[in-house]
Design an enzyme around this catalytic site. Structure first.
Site, PDB file in Angstrom:
ATOM      1  CB  SER A   1      15.074   3.148   9.315  1.00 50.73           C
ATOM      2  OG  SER A   1      15.925   2.327  10.073  1.00 50.73           O
TER       3      SER A   1
ATOM      4  CE1 TYR B   1      19.523   8.859  25.460  1.00 53.15           C
ATOM      5  CE2 TYR B   1      18.883   6.793  24.443  1.00 53.15           C
ATOM      6  CZ  TYR B   1      19.664   7.939  24.457  1.00 53.15           C
ATOM      7  OH  TYR B   1      20.589   8.147  23.471  1.00 53.15           O
TER       8      TYR B   1
ATOM      9  CE  LYS C   1      14.128   1.072   6.519  1.00 54.51           C
ATOM     10  NZ  LYS C   1      14.902  -0.108   6.927  1.00 54.51           N
TER      11      LYS C   1
ATOM     12  CE  LYS D   1      12.248  -8.000  11.423  1.00 49.50           C
ATOM     13  NZ  LYS D   1      12.327  -6.647  12.011  1.00 49.50           N
TER      14      LYS D   1
ATOM     15  CE  LYS E   1      23.629  11.655   5.955  1.00 53.80           C
ATOM     16  NZ  LYS E   1      24.356  11.335   7.197  1.00 53.80           N
TER      17      LYS E   1
ATOM     18  CG  HIS F   1      -0.320   0.398   2.494  1.00 56.72           C
ATOM     19  ND1 HIS F   1       0.544  -0.430   3.187  1.00 56.72           N
ATOM     20  CD2 HIS F   1      -0.408   1.549   3.213  1.00 56.72           C
ATOM     21  CE1 HIS F   1       0.948   0.189   4.280  1.00 56.72           C
ATOM     22  NE2 HIS F   1       0.388   1.384   4.327  1.00 56.72           N
TER      23      HIS F   1
END
Length: 497
Positions: free
Chosen positions: A392, A270, A98, A134, A398, A93
Site C-alpha cells: 500500500s 505460495y 494509514k 482504522k 505511485k 508521529h
C-alpha cells in the site's frame, strides 16, 4: 458452560466464539494490544532506561483521535437506515495515517482503536512512514445490494472528507474485512469528485484500488507473499530452526491454515510453490484435512463455488468440530482470519512448532505467554501481517508520482543490459529476455527486501536481549517511535515554551 456446549452443538460458530471469549474472561482486543506493548515497555525501561520513559510510553500508547458517527442511508425500497461508523487515528508521529476500512457487524470503538494501534506498530516495525489508523462500518455487507453498498461507502467517504479524515496527506484508507477494490474505487471517486479540482493527489487518497483506477501491480498478492517472506526468513536461520526442533527451509514442512480468504488462500498457494505440504484448512463453517497435502487450486475452485468444504472429495471434511483441524500436529500453524482466534480456551490444544500470525491480533496475551513457556515460536503479526501495508505504501507513492513504478527507467535498463552484452562480446544470449523490471517485479522484490530485513533485525534483537520475538518486535518499534517524538518534539507545547 452448559449454554456454551448447547450452542456449539447447534453449530452456530459466531455465537459460540463470542460466548467462548466471554467465558474465558480475557481482556478485549484493545486491552490485549496494550498488554503486549506494556510487556515490551517493561523490558525497555529495565534494559535501556535512557531510550524511553513511562510518560512517553503513555503518549505512544494512547489513540489520538477516534470518531463515531451515524449515517442515514436510503435503501433500495426507499426506507432509511441509520448506520454506525468509526474511524480512529492512533498516532501522528508519522503522517499520513494509514489503515483499512472493514464492513462488519463486529465493528466497535475498541476494535478500531486496537487495529489502528497495531497499524502504527506494524508500520514502524517495517520502516513504513505512516501513523496508524482504522475504520469500520457496522453492517453485514452480505445483507445489502450492490447499489446499497455503494451508497453506504460513498456516504462514509463524504463523512470522512467533511471531518478531514481522508486525503493523501492526512489519512489513506485501504481494504479490510468485508471491503475490497470496488469499495476503494468508490471512495476515490467520491473524494476526487469533491476535492479533485484543488488536490492534484486526490487519487492517492486510498490504496487497494483496481489497477486502472490507480492501483498497483502485485497488491493482490501482497498479504500472502508477506506471510511467505517473513516465515521464509526465519526458516533460513539455522539457530532459529535448532531452537524449535525443526530444519531450515520450507520444503516438506507441514502447514495448517486457519482462514481461507484472500490472505489464507494466497498463503496456501505460495507455501505450496515452496514445497510445503498444506495438510489442513479451517474456515468458519467447515474444515478439510489431508495428511498427504491439499492442492490450492483444486480447493479454491471448490470453495469459490460452494462457500463450504462440505462434499469436497480430496480430504477429510469436518463440520461442527472443524476447529479440531487447527489442533493437529504440524510444523507451521498460520492463523489468517480474525483477532483473538487462539486464546485461553484453546491454547493448550495447539501442537505446532512455529506459529506465523498472519491475522492482526490472532493470539491473545495469555496464549502467547503459554507458547513462550512451551518453546513454540510465534512470528508476530507486526512482521507476518505487514505485506499489505508495505505494498500500500508503494501504491501511495505511485499516486503521488503520477507514474507507474519503473516507467521512466525500464527502457534505459533494457538498453543498458543489451549494450553491456554487446560490449563484452557474449553470444547466444536471447536479447528479448534482457529487459528492465515490470512494476510487479519491482513491488515483489521491494516487499521481500523490506520484510526480510525487518525479520532479521527483530531476530537479532531477540537474541541479543534474550527476549521472545514479539517483545523484540514491539521493543524495536517503540524505540523508533520514541526517537521520532524526541527529535521532532511536541509541536504545540514547544511553540509556547
Amino acid at each position: 458452560l452448559s449454554m456454551l456446549k448447547r450452542v456449539k452443538a447447534l453449530n452456530i460458530p459466531a455465537i459460540a466464539r463470542c460466548l467462548a471469549t466471554t467465558t474465558a474472561k480475557e481482556p478485549n482486543f484493545y486491552q490485549q494490544v496494550n498488554l503486549f506493548v506494556d510487556e515490551a515497555s517493561k523490558h525497555l525501561i529495565q534494559s535501556q532506561p535512557k531510550e524511553i520513559s513511562q510518560d512517553l510510553l503513555e503518549v505512544i500508547k494512547a489513540p489520538k483521535v477516534v470518531i463515531k458517527f451515524n449515517m442515514p442511508v436510503q435503501l433500495d425500497d426507499g426506507s432509511l437506515e441509520i448506520i454506525e461508523a468509526y474511524r480512529a487515528h492512533h498516532s501522528y508521529h508519522r503522517t499520513p495515517c494509514k489503515g483499512g476500512i472493514r464492513f462488519s457487524k463486529k465493528v466497535d470503538q475498541q476494535e478500531v482503536e486496537a487495529l489502528s494501534a497495531l497499524m502504527t506498530y506494524t508500520c514502524a516495525c517495517n520502516e513504513i512512514p505512516f501513523g496508524g489508523a482504522k475504520g469500520g462500518v457496522k453492517i453485514d455487507p452480505k445483507k445489502y445490494s450492490v447499489r446499497e453498498l455503494e451508497r453506504i461507502t460513498r456516504r462514509y467517504a463524504m463523512e470522512l472528507s467533511k471531518k478531514h479524515f481522508l486525503s493523501a496527506s492526512i489519512d489513506v484508507p485501504s481494504p479490510d474485512v468485508g471491503t475490497g477494490e470496488r469499495e476503494m474505487s468508490w471512495i476515490k471517486d467520491t473524494y476526487s469528485y469533491i476535492f479533485g479540482a484543488r488536490d492534484i493527489n486526490a487519487s492517492a487518497c486510498v490504496t487497494g484500488k483496481p489497477l486502472h483506477q490507480g492501483g498497483i501491480e502485485g497488491r493482490t498478492d501482497a498479504d500472502g507473499l508477506g506471510v511467505l517472506y517473513g516465515t521464509q526468513e526465519f526458516f533460513s536461520i539455522p539457530e532459529f530452526c535448532n531452537d524449535h526442533d525443526t530444519t531450515p527451509g520450507l520444503k516438506d514442512k507441514t502447514v495448517i491454515i486457519q482462514g481461507f480468504g484472500k490472505v489464507g488462500s494466497l498463503t496456501h498457494k505460495y507455501f505450496q510453490e515452496e514445497g510445503s505440504k498444506i495438510i489442513g484448512i479451517v474456515e468458519y463453517n467447515t474444515g478439510v484435512y489431508n495428511e498427504k497435502g491439499l492442492d490450492q487450486k483444486d480447493l479454491l475452485d471448490y470453495w469459490s463455488m460452494h462457500k463450504t468444504f462440505a462434499g469436497y472429495s480430496n480430504g477429510q471434511v469436518l463440520e461442527g468440530n472443524h476447529m479440531e483441524i487447527m489442533y493437529k500436529k504440524c510444523d507451521i500453524l498460520i492463523p489468517a482470519a480474525m483477532e483473538m482466534t487462539i486464546n485461553r480456551s484453546n491454547m493448550e490444544k495447539i501442537q505446532a512448532k512455529v506459529i506465523a500470525e498472519a491475522a492482526n491480533g490472532a493470539i491473545t496475551f495469555d496464549a502467547h505467554t503459554h507458547f513462550v513457556g512451551k518453546n513454540i515460536a510465534v512470528i508476530p503479526d507486526l512482521l507476518i501481517n505487514a505485506g499489505g501495508v508495505i505494498v500500500s505504501y508503494f501504491e501511495w507513492l505511485k499516486g503521488l508520482e503520477h507514474a507507474r513504478l519503473g516507467r521512466l527507467s525500464k527502457g534505459w535498463e533494457t538498453k543498458s543490459k543489451k549494450d553491456l552484452i554487446a560490449l563484452i562480446g557474449i553470444t547466444g544470449v536471447k536479447l528479448d529476455k534482457l529487459t528492465g523490471p515490470t512494476e510487479k517485479e519491482i513491488v515483489h522484490s521491494a516487499l521481500e527486501e523490506i520484510l526480510k530485513t525487518s525479520c532479521r533485525n527483530v531476530y537479532e534483537y531477540s537474541v541479543e536481549h534474550k527476549v521472545n520475538l514479539r517483545v523484540a518486535a514491539y521493543a524495536e518499534t517503540i524505540r523508533k517511535i520514541a526517537r521520532t517524538y524526541k527529535e521532532a518534539g511536541f509541536t504545540i507545547q514547544s511553540a509556547f515554551n
